[in-house]
Enzyme design. Structure first.
Site, PDB file in Angstrom:
ATOM      1  N   THR A  20      -4.094 -12.128  -2.514  1.00 19.80           N
ATOM      2  CA  THR A  20      -5.475 -11.977  -2.032  1.00 19.80           C
ATOM      3  C   THR A  20      -6.520 -11.943  -3.137  1.00 19.80           C
ATOM      4  O   THR A  20      -7.704 -12.084  -2.870  1.00 19.80           O
ATOM      5  CB  THR A  20      -5.612 -10.677  -1.205  1.00 19.80           C
ATOM      6  OG1 THR A  20      -5.083  -9.584  -1.956  1.00 19.80           O
ATOM      7  CG2 THR A  20      -4.849 -10.784   0.103  1.00 19.80           C
ATOM      8  N   PHE A  51      -8.752  -3.032  -3.437  1.00 20.79           N
ATOM      9  CA  PHE A  51      -9.685  -3.976  -4.051  1.00 20.79           C
ATOM     10  C   PHE A  51      -8.995  -5.292  -4.434  1.00 20.79           C
ATOM     11  O   PHE A  51      -9.550  -6.088  -5.179  1.00 20.79           O
ATOM     12  CB  PHE A  51     -10.318  -3.351  -5.295  1.00 20.79           C
ATOM     13  CG  PHE A  51      -9.337  -2.593  -6.151  1.00 20.79           C
ATOM     14  CD1 PHE A  51      -8.472  -3.256  -6.989  1.00 20.79           C
ATOM     15  CD2 PHE A  51      -9.263  -1.219  -6.052  1.00 20.79           C
ATOM     16  CE1 PHE A  51      -7.546  -2.564  -7.740  1.00 20.79           C
ATOM     17  CE2 PHE A  51      -8.342  -0.515  -6.812  1.00 20.79           C
ATOM     18  CZ  PHE A  51      -7.474  -1.194  -7.656  1.00 20.79           C
ATOM     19  N   TYR A  52      -7.787  -5.526  -3.943  1.00 18.52           N
ATOM     20  CA  TYR A  52      -7.134  -6.823  -4.153  1.00 18.52           C
ATOM     21  C   TYR A  52      -7.704  -7.791  -3.124  1.00 18.52           C
ATOM     22  O   TYR A  52      -7.129  -8.031  -2.070  1.00 18.52           O
ATOM     23  CB  TYR A  52      -5.624  -6.717  -3.983  1.00 18.52           C
ATOM     24  CG  TYR A  52      -4.893  -6.042  -5.114  1.00 18.52           C
ATOM     25  CD1 TYR A  52      -5.553  -5.657  -6.280  1.00 18.52           C
ATOM     26  CD2 TYR A  52      -3.546  -5.765  -5.023  1.00 18.52           C
ATOM     27  CE1 TYR A  52      -4.882  -5.031  -7.315  1.00 18.52           C
ATOM     28  CE2 TYR A  52      -2.863  -5.138  -6.055  1.00 18.52           C
ATOM     29  CZ  TYR A  52      -3.534  -4.779  -7.197  1.00 18.52           C
ATOM     30  OH  TYR A  52      -2.856  -4.157  -8.214  1.00 18.52           O
ATOM     31  N   GLY A  53      -8.848  -8.337  -3.460  1.00 18.63           N
ATOM     32  CA  GLY A  53      -9.559  -9.202  -2.542  1.00 18.63           C
ATOM     33  C   GLY A  53     -10.962  -8.653  -2.322  1.00 18.63           C
ATOM     34  O   GLY A  53     -11.500  -7.921  -3.148  1.00 18.63           O
TER      35      GLY A  53
END
Length: 330
Positions: A20, A51-53
């Site tokens: 992501t 916050f991965y994306g």
């Protein structure tokens, strides 16, 4: 077999970041196929991030989709999620208000499809005592909303301080052939002493140790690594020399550089008494996941050869850009 929050996990886990954390994430069905492949091969320790994306589509959204499609897999996966950053910023905030916001948001996005086995703040907030931050997370453990607490990018001193407040279930730090600091600065030995498994992220050197990138032009156009200290036009040609040396050993053994890299991390646990080190290589395709899961079996000669390479190699550039580098191993 290693254990996380009392549950057995495979010796190799799976990192969700690459699924992501791109300008244009691959279609969800492709990511779900990759996740299913990882689990089928025994990689049941999954690591994602709030916050991965983007706020609109990150690893929590993808996890919701996966467990909606495969609800029977929810109890098979041990899920660790990083959070604790200020919304929309690359800055830690370990305050009670933000920690609760972050965990609540993760639970909301999982929507009951999967329990939150581990939660960790991605970095130590310099403005909030780590003892306080851990106490805020511990409230969720006591309420039964969270399985345990993990730490990310922390020093040995911070691990000890946190562990006194609430038992720490895992510590996540970068460990690879070009990021050996936790094996030398007391982090791994402290975890071994306290019985805390170490989650080794980026065991493939953010992709460099796969051997697929010979020049900077080989990096994906949307790679966030472009411009990072070890991937600049000045540093990359020097850093790729490590891969060239690893490739020679891989060729002799009939394996890939990536398999050497993962095998080396596993060997540190086996041979150096550091306790459980669980590498979590990330990949976006079933083919690469299958490759990563077949770690090379390294004998004493292989390890000696790799040790000699490392003695003569110093990475050029820091692990992170300046705006976040000062928060590492805090």
């Amino acid at each position: 077999m290693p254990k996380l929050v009392g549950k057995e996990v495979g010796p190799i886990g799976f990192g969700l970041m690459g699924l992501t954390w791109r300008a244009k994430p691959q279609p969800a069905e492709k990511s779900i196929e990759a996740m299913k492949t990882a689990l089928s091969l025994g990689a049941n320790a999954w690591n994602g991030g709030e916050f991965y994306g983007t706020p609109e589509y990150n690893s929590l959204h993808l996890l919701n989709q996966y467990f909606t499609k495969y609800p029977e897999d929810a109890d098979k996966v041990v899920l660790s999620i990083k959070g604790g950053a200020k919304p929309g910023q690359v800055a830690p905030d370990g305050s009670r208000e933000n920690v609760r916001r972050s965990i609540d948001e993760c639970l909301k996005l999982l929507d009951g499809k999967k329990s939150l086995d581990l939660f960790e703040c991605a970095r130590v907030d310099p403005n909030t005592r780590i003892e306080d931050t851990i106490s805020y997370i511990a409230e969720y453990v006591k309420e039964g909303k969270l399985g345990g607490i993990s730490l990310s990018e922390v020093s040995a001193k911070s691990i000890r301080r946190a562990h006194k407040v609430h038992p720490i279930s895992a510590v996540e730090v970068e460990i690879s052939l070009w990021a050996t600091e936790p094996l030398e600065n007391g982090i791994a030995t402290t975890c071994a002493e306290l019985g805390i498994p170490v989650i080794a992220y980026s065991p493939l050197g953010r992709g460099l140790l796969t051997g697929h990138w010979k020049t900077l032009d080989d990096l994906p156009e949307d790679s966030p690594l472009r411009g990072w200290p070890r991937f600049t036009p000045e540093s990359f040609p020097e850093n790729v020399k490590l891969v060239e040396q690893v490739e020679k050993i891989a060729q002799k053994k009939g394996v890939t550089p990536a398999q050497i890299a993962v095998g080396w991390v596993l060997a540190q646990s086996r041979n150096n008494g550091f306790g459980d080190l669980i590498p979590i290589p990330g990949a976006t395709t079933p083919e690469r996941i299958k490759e990563n899961m077949q770690a090379a079996q390294l004998d004493s000669d292989d390890l000696a050869a790799l040790g000699k390479i490392l003695q003569n190699f110093t990475p050029v550039g820091g692990r992170y850009p300046d705006f976040i580098a000062h928060l590492s191993h805090a």
